[in-house]
Structure formats: structure tokens, C-alpha cells
Write a protein that holds these residues in place. Structure first.
Motif, PDB file in Angstrom:
ATOM      1  N   UNK A  86       0.790  -1.202  -0.068  1.00 55.10           N
ATOM      2  CA  UNK A  86      -0.108  -0.084   0.061  1.00 55.10           C
ATOM      3  C   UNK A  86       0.926   1.181  -0.102  1.00 55.10           C
ATOM      4  N   UNK A  87       2.075   1.178   0.894  1.00 55.57           N
ATOM      5  CA  UNK A  87       2.870   2.327   0.696  1.00 55.57           C
ATOM      6  C   UNK A  87       3.504   2.627  -0.534  1.00 55.57           C
ATOM      7  N   UNK A  88       3.766   1.697  -1.041  1.00 54.47           N
ATOM      8  CA  UNK A  88       4.387   1.658  -2.270  1.00 54.47           C
ATOM      9  C   UNK A  88       3.662   2.282  -3.622  1.00 54.47           C
ATOM     10  N   UNK A  89       2.308   2.025  -3.311  1.00 54.91           N
ATOM     11  CA  UNK A  89       1.491   2.575  -4.458  1.00 54.91           C
ATOM     12  C   UNK A  89       0.602   3.682  -3.936  1.00 54.91           C
ATOM     13  N   UNK A  90       1.223   4.440  -2.672  1.00 55.93           N
ATOM     14  CA  UNK A  90       0.789   5.644  -2.188  1.00 55.93           C
ATOM     15  C   UNK A  90      -0.847   5.487  -1.825  1.00 55.93           C
ATOM     16  N   UNK A  91      -0.992   4.302  -1.078  1.00 55.36           N
ATOM     17  CA  UNK A  91      -2.513   4.108  -0.650  1.00 55.36           C
ATOM     18  C   UNK A  91      -2.417   3.715   0.899  1.00 55.36           C
ATOM     19  N   UNK A  92      -3.526   4.393   1.600  1.00 54.10           N
ATOM     20  CA  UNK A  92      -3.626   3.915   2.840  1.00 54.10           C
ATOM     21  C   UNK A  92      -3.754   2.745   3.189  1.00 54.10           C
ATOM     22  N   UNK A  93      -3.265   2.297   4.494  1.00 58.15           N
ATOM     23  CA  UNK A  93      -3.632   0.801   5.013  1.00 58.15           C
ATOM     24  C   UNK A  93      -5.023   0.899   5.555  1.00 58.15           C
ATOM     25  N   UNK A  94      -5.843   0.066   5.136  1.00 53.73           N
ATOM     26  CA  UNK A  94      -7.162   0.318   5.780  1.00 53.73           C
ATOM     27  C   UNK A  94      -7.518  -1.181   6.860  1.00 53.73           C
ATOM     28  N   UNK A  95      -6.783  -1.657   7.117  1.00 53.99           N
ATOM     29  CA  UNK A  95      -6.864  -2.805   7.977  1.00 53.99           C
ATOM     30  C   UNK A  95      -5.890  -2.934   8.964  1.00 53.99           C
ATOM     31  N   UNK A  96      -6.505  -3.512  10.205  1.00 51.53           N
ATOM     32  CA  UNK A  96      -5.758  -3.600  11.149  1.00 51.53           C
ATOM     33  C   UNK A  96      -4.284  -4.400  11.167  1.00 51.53           C
ATOM     34  N   UNK A  97      -3.092  -4.091  11.797  1.00 52.08           N
ATOM     35  CA  UNK A  97      -1.908  -4.771  11.440  1.00 52.08           C
ATOM     36  C   UNK A  97      -1.843  -6.351  11.873  1.00 52.08           C
ATOM     37  N   UNK A  98      -2.918  -6.936  12.431  1.00 51.65           N
ATOM     38  CA  UNK A  98      -2.760  -8.143  12.952  1.00 51.65           C
ATOM     39  C   UNK A  98      -3.644  -9.062  11.479  1.00 51.65           C
ATOM     40  N   UNK A  99      -4.133  -8.120  10.748  1.00 54.64           N
ATOM     41  CA  UNK A  99      -4.673  -8.804   9.493  1.00 54.64           C
ATOM     42  C   UNK A  99      -3.841  -8.771   8.520  1.00 54.64           C
ATOM     43  N   UNK A 100      -2.564  -8.132   8.510  1.00 53.10           N
ATOM     44  CA  UNK A 100      -1.821  -7.904   7.207  1.00 53.10           C
ATOM     45  C   UNK A 100      -0.996  -9.175   7.034  1.00 53.10           C
ATOM     46  N   UNK A 101      -0.728  -9.629   5.851  1.00 54.56           N
ATOM     47  CA  UNK A 101       0.068 -10.764   5.663  1.00 54.56           C
ATOM     48  C   UNK A 101       1.091 -10.433   4.587  1.00 54.56           C
ATOM     49  N   UNK A 102       1.878 -11.415   4.368  1.00 53.33           N
ATOM     50  CA  UNK A 102       3.071 -11.238   3.321  1.00 53.33           C
ATOM     51  C   UNK A 102       2.727 -12.318   2.277  1.00 53.33           C
ATOM     52  N   UNK A 103       2.775 -11.851   0.928  1.00 50.01           N
ATOM     53  CA  UNK A 103       2.668 -12.852  -0.327  1.00 50.01           C
ATOM     54  C   UNK A 103       4.115 -12.887  -0.623  1.00 50.01           C
ATOM     55  N   UNK A 104       4.862 -14.015  -0.516  1.00 48.63           N
ATOM     56  CA  UNK A 104       6.003 -14.233  -0.986  1.00 48.63           C
ATOM     57  C   UNK A 104       6.185 -14.515  -2.419  1.00 48.63           C
ATOM     58  N   UNK A 105       6.930 -13.836  -3.016  1.00 48.60           N
ATOM     59  CA  UNK A 105       7.266 -13.892  -4.432  1.00 48.60           C
ATOM     60  C   UNK A 105       8.663 -14.489  -4.634  1.00 48.60           C
ATOM     61  N   UNK A 106       8.682 -15.571  -4.975  1.00 48.91           N
ATOM     62  CA  UNK A 106      10.173 -16.443  -5.110  1.00 48.91           C
ATOM     63  C   UNK A 106      10.149 -17.013  -6.563  1.00 48.91           C
TER      64      UNK A 106
END
Length: 175
Positions: A86-106
């Protein structure tokens, strides 16, 4: 193992959902993707481009990098750069930190973690549901979009991490 376990749990939840509706999993579907949210936008990334989904790991910040590069996390002995999408795209974070996940690109060129607001699950689509229509050009997701699927009267826009990995702005995070 734990991170691959999360993808497996998503797959099993999807299998249970399809069985409860009487559909046989894997029959009639041509494409599967990980559904996630960034800001107010729901997107789907191809299963082949997302190797894992993790809970937000602990990480170490790095000096002299763009603010959207959160830092490095040690994932099973590998250093994973974490990008706050979201920060890279200049968008606000809309969800709680505990909901945030990481998509691994490998893949052969990039090992990176995309921090997203929320991961919803896995969705399946048929070829007939695909449309080559893209997001509006003013959308911050437009450079990384590759068409959409239309299912249940809803648009599911395809987000391609491989296109993000080719963006020079993403590759060069040094200040």
C-alpha cells in the motif's frame, strides 16, 4: 513449513467449500489465484507467482532505503525484503496490523515479500470468465494488472507480481 502450511490451509478450506456446494474440486477450473486486498481494491494473484503466504514476520529496518521497504526478515535462513505494497502504491492501510499478510514472490529473478492488507483465500476461475479488460489507467494497480475474471457479477482484477518485479522503481529501493 508453517508458511507453506498457510497455503495448504487455504487450499483445504477451498476444497471444503467446493464439496459443501456439491462441486468436485479441480473439475472445470482452469486458473487459481490468491485473493487479497490492498486499500479498497480486491485483487487476485496467480498461484504460480505466489509461493507462500505468511503472517507478518519480525524484521530489521534498513537505512537509506525508500520508506515502503520495511526491512529484512529472516525466513528459514533466507533474507526476505519486505515491501509495504500500500505504501509503495501511495495508498492508505485500511486494515488492522494483525490482518496484514505477506505474499512471498520467489522466482529466478526475485525473492521478495509483499505486505498486503488482508489475504482472503484462494479463488478458482474458468477460461470463459476471463476478460482482457484492465483497470483504469489512473489506478495505481494498472501497471501490474493483466485483465480480470468476472464471476458472480463481480470483477476480480489480476495482479501480476512478475510485472511489479520488473518495475525499476520497485527494484531500486535505495535512496
Amino acid at each position: 513449513m508453517a508458511s507453506k502450511g498457510f497455503i495448504e490451509l487455504l487450499r483445504l478450506a477451498d476444497l471444503a467449500k467446493t464439496r459443501s456446494t456439491g462441486l468436485q474440486s479441480g473439475k472445470g477450473y482452469d486458473w487459481r489465484g490468491v485473493v487479497f486486498e490492498v486499500g479498497d481494491q480486491r485483487l487476485v494473484a496467480p498461484m504460480g507467482e505466489v509461493s507462500e503466504v505468511l503472517n507478518m514476520p519480525e524484521y530489521t529496518s534498513m537505512p537509506m532505503v525508500e520508506p515502503w521497504l520495511l526491512g529484512l526478515a529472516n525466513i528459514r535462513g533466507r533474507l526476505l525484503p519486505l515491501t509495504d505494497l500500500p505504501q509503495f502504491l501511495h495508498l492508505p492501510n485500511r486494515h488492522q496490523k494483525k490482518q496484514r499478510k505477506v505474499l512471498i514472490i520467489d522466482n529466478s529473478t526475485v525473492f521478495s515479500g509483499l505486505v498486503v492488507d488482508k489475504v482472503i483465500g484462494i479463488e478458482q476461475f474458468t477460461r470463459n470468465q476471463y476478460r482482457a479488460e484492465t483497470l483504469d489507467s489512473d489506478s495505481p494497480f494498472a501497471p501490474y494488472n493483466h485483465g480480470k475474471f468476472v464471476k458472480d457479477q463481480q470483477d476480480w482484477f489480476v495482479f501480476m507480481p512478475s510485472l511489479l518485479a520488473k518495475d525499476p522503481r520497485y527494484i531500486d529501493a535505495a535512496m
